[in-house]
Design an enzyme around this catalytic site. Sequence first.
Site, short mmCIF file in Angstrom:
data_model
loop_
_atom_site.label_atom_id
_atom_site.label_comp_id
_atom_site.label_asym_id
_atom_site.label_seq_id
_atom_site.Cartn_x
_atom_site.Cartn_y
_atom_site.Cartn_z
CG HIS A 65 -2.17 -0.82 1.00
ND1 HIS A 65 -2.91 -1.35 2.03
CD2 HIS A 65 -2.81 -1.20 -0.15
CE1 HIS A 65 -3.94 -2.02 1.55
NE2 HIS A 65 -3.91 -1.94 0.23
CG ASP A 67 -0.11 3.84 4.06
OD1 ASP A 67 -0.43 3.04 3.18
OD2 ASP A 67 -0.49 3.71 5.25
CG ASP A 204 -1.40 -1.22 7.31
OD1 ASP A 204 -0.68 -0.71 8.19
OD2 ASP A 204 -1.86 -0.60 6.35
#
Length: 301
Positions: A65, A67, A204
């Site tokens: 992802h 970020d 995450d």
Amino acid sequence: MSAREFVVLGTASQVPTRHRNHNGYLLRWDGEGFLFDPGEGTQRQMLRAGVAAHDIHRMCVTHFHGDHSLGLAGVIQRINLDRVPHPVTAHFPASGQKFYDRLRHATAYRETVVIDEAPVTGDGVLARTPGYTLSARRLSHPVESFGYRITEPDGRRILPERLRQYGIQGPDVGRIQREGALGAVTLEQVSEHRRGQSFAFVMDTRLCEGVEALAEGCDMLVIESTFLDEDAHLASEHGHLTAGQAASVARDAGVRHLVLTHFSQRYTDPAAFERQALAAGFDGELTVAADLLRVPLPKRH
């Protein structure tokens, strides 16, 4: 400067704020540097934090992802621009190979450094050196994601009073450490067991077995706490943890130092994450991460 310290380059989640850059973290482990999840702006944050491209030996990406990975292109180009004199290894989910390739070759530049690719295909050991073992565990997120753990081998701590008791001094101290014995005196007689240090990096993910395995008995656990507990439904929906959930994992795993990071832009009070972590019963050392913070690993037991 601590030989083992955690340098925070960015602490935001999907959206950066005026005070939080996208993710980016460097672990200094003796003479090696591990760069974790370089998000957008990591190269500039390195400059602000006093981290050089020469400090990087391994780049560990948990998932692709933006970020957590958009800064990879700039960091790789900086490594080549500065002609880093040692090989650098990149660890990332094998399923994201196409994203890694795009980032590595996002623009034209002169390649001067060997960057070894070591895609992660599943749970297990990624690298083993005399100073540490690097391993990975699968996490629970909408895209394939892995957490990383660095574990130092157990060793022996020399006891000066025992050395004096057996009359061992000078060069003989090093000799008994290397050879395990000096005459009739063994290393076990003049030392005690020293548990190796351990560090885990968990981004995450929902609660899962991988989180628990990575955290077990860690001296320092760096873990995402994107949401506060009142938004647990959002955390589950999007594949994240709350502050209370992250702290509960650390509590049950016996973590010594818990570092919370990866905060949603919806929250403006960092103290709320601390309050919820403490309310969850974590009683070890606690840090709510801020950009450019430096956190030394706990001293050995």
